[in-house]
Design a protein around this motif. Structure first.
Motif, short mmCIF file in Angstrom:
data_model
loop_
_atom_site.label_atom_id
_atom_site.label_comp_id
_atom_site.label_asym_id
_atom_site.label_seq_id
_atom_site.Cartn_x
_atom_site.Cartn_y
_atom_site.Cartn_z
N GLU A 1 0.79 -1.19 0.06
CA GLU A 1 0.05 -0.23 0.04
C GLU A 1 0.89 1.32 -0.14
N VAL A 2 0.57 2.23 -1.01
CA VAL A 2 1.14 3.55 -0.59
C VAL A 2 0.28 4.48 -0.22
N VAL B 1 -3.44 5.99 -1.69
CA VAL B 1 -3.30 6.51 -3.15
C VAL B 1 -2.79 5.47 -4.13
N GLY B 2 -2.21 4.58 -3.67
CA GLY B 2 -1.84 3.42 -4.70
C GLY B 2 -1.31 2.15 -3.96
N GLY B 3 -0.98 1.34 -4.68
CA GLY B 3 -0.71 0.06 -4.41
C GLY B 3 -0.67 -1.14 -5.38
N MET C 1 -2.32 -3.52 -10.14
CA MET C 1 -1.97 -2.15 -9.37
C MET C 1 -2.73 -1.10 -9.73
N PHE C 2 -2.85 -0.27 -8.45
CA PHE C 2 -3.48 1.13 -8.94
C PHE C 2 -2.78 2.32 -8.42
N SER C 3 -3.26 3.47 -8.92
CA SER C 3 -2.64 4.82 -8.82
C SER C 3 -3.81 5.66 -8.76
N ALA D 1 4.70 1.80 -5.55
CA ALA D 1 4.60 0.51 -4.96
C ALA D 1 5.50 -0.63 -5.62
N PHE D 2 5.61 -0.49 -6.86
CA PHE D 2 6.50 -1.44 -7.85
C PHE D 2 7.87 -1.66 -7.44
#
Length: 211
Positions: A131-132, A139-141, A156-158, A167-168
């Protein structure tokens, strides 16, 4: 095309068609999913489709030590704009991955059935998330399947610029320290290539996976 039934088995991946489609049917039980991933196979299908199982050739992978970090991402990392947590918000991550709008894609392949299946694997300690956070907002992950020395990335999403990259990159650095063999990225995208991922023959991928 190989039609799966109640038996826990898959055909040899060499039988996949030119697009990588190997089999149809079966179910998304934890046992079948684990058998699939351990043999270089993954499910991917639309909401109105029968379950489809894939093993593409070539295979997109990232060797963790080959992660590419651009100058701009170095600046993002140094800024401490984001913080990372590990495997604490799996359900929120998979929900975000399923609902985020993507270019040239209508709907999502992360169906309610898929969510339930991966939540079961998460409860078993096999499916994991990264998780970010920015200012206490998720906000991302990304999430995927952890096979112990190979991490099979799923999605993944942003919600803000560079969050999924962060995250990556964080995942690659962590897995490099843990001496993981590779991150399975499944299929080619220019975005993944820009981060250091590359295509290798399926045969080589399977040899690494089984080695």
């Amino acid at each position: 095309m190989f039609l799966l039934d109640h038996r826990l088995q898959f055909p040899n991946v060499a039988n996949a068609d030119d697009d990588g489609l190997l089999a149809v049917g079966g179910d998304l039980s934890p046992e079948r999913l684990l058998l699939a991933y351990r043999n270089g196979i993954f499910p991917w299908f639309n909401e109105d489709s029968i379950i489809l199982w894939w093993s593409p050739d070539p295979r997109m992978v990232l060797f963790p030590e080959k992660i590419k970090i651009s100058k701009s991402m170095h600046q993002v990392i140094k800024s401490n704009r984001f913080r990372i947590s590990w495997n604490t918000q799996f359900e929120k991550v998979i929900d975000a991955c399923s609902s985020i709008k993507r270019k040239s894609q209508n709907g999502t392949w992360i169906t309610p059935e898929m969510k339930s299946a991966y939540l079961r694997l998460h409860q078993m300690g096999i499916a994991k998330s990264i998780e970010v956070w920015e200012n206490d907002l998720l906000v991302g992950g990304l999430y995927g399947i952890d096979l112990g020395d190979v991490f099979c990335g799923e999605s993944m999403f942003s919600k803000t610029s560079n969050a999924s990259k962060y995250a990556f990159i964080s995942l690659a650095k962590e897995l490099q320290q843990k001496e993981y063999k590779l991150i399975d990225c499944q299929v080619y995208t220019a975005h993944l290539e820009s981060l250091g991922a590359e295509e290798i023959p399926r045969k080589q991928f399977i040899e690494i996976l089984k080695g």
